[in-house]
Each structure stands twice: as structure tokens, then as C-alpha cells.
Design a protein around this motif. Structure first.
Motif, PDB file in Angstrom:
ATOM      1  N   LEU A 277      34.022  55.546  48.053  1.00  0.00           N
ATOM      2  CA  LEU A 277      34.594  55.337  49.377  1.00  0.00           C
ATOM      3  C   LEU A 277      35.441  56.525  49.770  1.00  0.00           C
ATOM      4  O   LEU A 277      36.171  57.080  48.946  1.00  0.00           O
ATOM      5  CB  LEU A 277      35.474  54.093  49.374  1.00  0.00           C
TER       6      LEU A 277
ATOM      7  N   LEU B 154      30.459  52.508  43.822  1.00  0.00           N
ATOM      8  CA  LEU B 154      30.559  52.712  45.262  1.00  0.00           C
ATOM      9  C   LEU B 154      31.660  53.741  45.482  1.00  0.00           C
ATOM     10  O   LEU B 154      32.788  53.561  45.017  1.00  0.00           O
ATOM     11  CB  LEU B 154      30.904  51.401  45.971  1.00  0.00           C
TER      12      LEU B 154
ATOM     13  N   GLU C  43      48.283  54.658  57.294  1.00  0.00           N
ATOM     14  CA  GLU C  43      47.157  53.737  57.288  1.00  0.00           C
ATOM     15  C   GLU C  43      45.869  54.485  57.024  1.00  0.00           C
ATOM     16  O   GLU C  43      45.568  55.476  57.696  1.00  0.00           O
ATOM     17  CB  GLU C  43      47.046  52.976  58.599  1.00  0.00           C
ATOM     18  N   GLN C  44      45.142  54.011  56.048  1.00  0.00           N
ATOM     19  CA  GLN C  44      43.885  54.632  55.678  1.00  0.00           C
ATOM     20  C   GLN C  44      42.728  53.835  56.258  1.00  0.00           C
ATOM     21  O   GLN C  44      42.693  52.614  56.153  1.00  0.00           O
ATOM     22  CB  GLN C  44      43.766  54.712  54.157  1.00  0.00           C
TER      23      GLN C  44
ATOM     24  N   ARG D   7      24.123  56.706  52.380  1.00  0.00           N
ATOM     25  CA  ARG D   7      24.649  55.382  52.066  1.00  0.00           C
ATOM     26  C   ARG D   7      24.230  54.939  50.662  1.00  0.00           C
ATOM     27  O   ARG D   7      24.963  54.238  49.987  1.00  0.00           O
ATOM     28  CB  ARG D   7      24.168  54.361  53.089  1.00  0.00           C
TER      29      ARG D   7
ATOM     30  N   GLN E 119      34.906  52.759  43.471  1.00  0.00           N
ATOM     31  CA  GLN E 119      35.032  51.308  43.373  1.00  0.00           C
ATOM     32  C   GLN E 119      33.977  50.749  42.437  1.00  0.00           C
ATOM     33  O   GLN E 119      32.773  50.967  42.650  1.00  0.00           O
ATOM     34  CB  GLN E 119      34.911  50.631  44.744  1.00  0.00           C
TER      35      GLN E 119
ATOM     36  N   PHE F  44      38.800  53.276  56.007  1.00  0.00           N
ATOM     37  CA  PHE F  44      37.730  53.500  55.051  1.00  0.00           C
ATOM     38  C   PHE F  44      36.359  53.555  55.718  1.00  0.00           C
ATOM     39  O   PHE F  44      36.090  52.842  56.694  1.00  0.00           O
ATOM     40  CB  PHE F  44      37.706  52.389  54.005  1.00  0.00           C
ATOM     41  N   GLY F  45      35.495  54.372  55.141  1.00  0.00           N
ATOM     42  CA  GLY F  45      34.093  54.354  55.506  1.00  0.00           C
ATOM     43  C   GLY F  45      33.370  53.254  54.739  1.00  0.00           C
ATOM     44  O   GLY F  45      33.975  52.576  53.911  1.00  0.00           O
ATOM     45  N   PRO F  46      32.065  53.082  54.989  1.00  0.00           N
ATOM     46  CA  PRO F  46      31.312  52.014  54.328  1.00  0.00           C
ATOM     47  C   PRO F  46      30.944  52.337  52.885  1.00  0.00           C
ATOM     48  O   PRO F  46      30.513  51.460  52.145  1.00  0.00           O
ATOM     49  CB  PRO F  46      30.056  51.899  55.189  1.00  0.00           C
TER      50      PRO F  46
ATOM     51  N   TYR G 272      37.811  57.461  46.773  1.00  0.00           N
ATOM     52  CA  TYR G 272      38.022  56.412  45.782  1.00  0.00           C
ATOM     53  C   TYR G 272      36.694  56.034  45.141  1.00  0.00           C
ATOM     54  O   TYR G 272      35.645  56.085  45.778  1.00  0.00           O
ATOM     55  CB  TYR G 272      38.615  55.144  46.429  1.00  0.00           C
TER      56      TYR G 272
ATOM     57  N   LEU H 188      39.659  49.761  43.189  1.00  0.00           N
ATOM     58  CA  LEU H 188      39.506  51.105  43.730  1.00  0.00           C
ATOM     59  C   LEU H 188      40.360  52.068  42.906  1.00  0.00           C
ATOM     60  O   LEU H 188      41.559  51.881  42.759  1.00  0.00           O
ATOM     61  CB  LEU H 188      39.966  51.161  45.185  1.00  0.00           C
TER      62      LEU H 188
END
Lengths: 113, 114
Positions: B90, B88, B102-103, B9, B37, B105-107, B35, B43
């Protein structure tokens, strides 16, 4: 031509008010326009999406208005709530062999009591 | 159903080092997109993998690379890190290839380059 321009950068709305976020694009090849909502510490999540053959789509308090001739689309949040406070991203999709999403720069929305 | 998971993370590296980020998609999803960010940039699309093949690539230098395994898990590698790579990162998974699916996303992985 791949850009999606989003405004405003930040927005403060009172509880119960209407939040409006605008996006504009240049590439007429875009064929799908989603909006994503992102809370701090989380990844974006799909909120609502529209295709260019429809001028408006409503899901609960969230509405997308789409103006194909002006190449603009907007997100309206009716009866804005403090829980709506988040960053909102518009995006546009171009299909074909180079299929990908192009995102706007984001709008930080704060809904005050 | 478990969501998209990303590890680690948080990550702190120094200039010149390399880093590998990992993404596990939602079970059954075969597409993974990455991506970057950053504040003010939104993004930026890095690349998409579907069934272990890179389908599309964004406008990033060759220092950014990725791969996807047979179980759809994906890794992203950045070599010779620069200060501007702090961001960040992603990943998003979807059932099918292409951004119109539809995508999810993870954190994200927060990378800091010192």
C-alpha cells in the motif's frame, strides 16, 4: 516498545449492537492515535483520531476512548450496521525525526442482520 | 479530486526476480509512504518520501528500496524476491511529512511470489 497490540482479531456483532475494539501501547512518546477502516479490495481510510490530551472523541456513531495512564485506547461503534463490516486498524504515531505510524494487526468486524 | 493510484494492481513473480511498484499521490500531496500488509501482521511501515527525500525507513532489508520523483510520484523496488515478500503493498499520500498528517491510501498492489 514500538508495538501496538490490538484485540480481538475478529468480532461478530448483531445489527444495532455495540462493537468494541481495543488497543494497547507501550511507548509513551506516541502522540496521535488514529483508527482506519478497510473494506475488501480497498486501502484503509481514516475513520477517527485522537490526541492524548483528550479522553474521548465522538464522531457520529464512532467514539474513541483514551486512557493515558493505562496506555490503552478503544473504538466503540454504536448502533452497528451491516455496512460497518470491515477490518479496523488502530495506529499510533511517534513524531520527531523518526515520524511514522505503527499499526495494530487489525480486527475483522462482521455485523449480522 | 482523484485519489491515490497504484499500478499494477496485481503482480505475480518468481523467487529471485525483482519488481517495481508505482504510486501516484493525490494532487498537491508531497509525502508518500509505503506499507506492507500481510494477514496477521497488519500494516508494516516501509519508508516515507517527502520532496524526493527519504524521511524515514522501517525495519526491512536493503532489498526494499524506493524513490520519489519531482512530481511526487513514487516507486518502490524489491530485488531478489523471496516467498515471504508476497503481500499487499500500500502507498499513502499526505500533504505534509510524518504520520500525524492524514494519510490517504491507494488500493494497493497485490504481489504474489512463487
Amino acid at each position: 516498545q514500538q508495538q501496538v497490540k490490538q484485540s480481538p482479531q475478529s468480532l461478530i456483532v448483531q445489527k444495532g449492537g455495540i462493537s468494541i475494539i481495543n488497543c494497547a501501547y507501550e511507548n509513551t512518546a506516541f502522540d496521535y492515535f488514529p483508527w482506519y477502516q478497510q473494506f475488501p479490495g480497498k486501502g484503509p481510510a481514516l475513520l477517527i483520531a485522537i490526541r492524548p490530551d483528550v479522553s474521548e472523541k465522538k464522531e457520529g456513531r464512532f467514539t474513541i476512548s483514551f486512557n493515558k495512564s493505562a496506555k490503552q485506547f478503544s473504538l466503540h461503534i454504536m448502533d452497528s450496521q451491516p455496512g460497518d463490516s470491515a477490518t479496523y486498524f488502530c495506529a499510533a504515531h511517534r513524531g520527531g525525526t523518526a515520524s511514522k505510524l505503527t499499526f495494530g494487526t487489525g480486527t475483522r468486524l462482521q455485523v449480522t442482520l | 479530486k482523484a485519489g491515490v493510484t497504484q499500478t499494477p494492481r496485481y503482480l505475480i513473480k518468481t523467487r529471485g526476480q525483482q519488481v517495481t511498484l508505482s504510486c501516484s499521490p493525490i494532487s498537491g500531496h508531497r509525502s508518500v509512504s509505503w506499507y506492507q500488509q500481510t494477514p496477521g501482521q497488519g500494516l508494516q511501515f516501509l519508508f516515507e518520501y517527502f520532496s524526493e527525500t527519504q524521511r524515514n525507513k522501517g525495519n526491512f532489508p536493503g532489498r526494499f528500496s524506493g524513490r520519489q520523483f519531482s512530481n511526487s510520484r513514487s516507486e518502490m523496488n524489491v530485488s531478489t524476491l523471496e516467498l515471504g515478500d508476497s503481500a499487499l503493498y500500500l502507498c499513502a499520500s499526505s500533504l505534509g511529512s510524518g504520520g500525524a498528517n492524514e494519510q490517504f491510501f491507494g488500493p494497493g498492489t497485490r504481489l504474489t511470489v512463487l
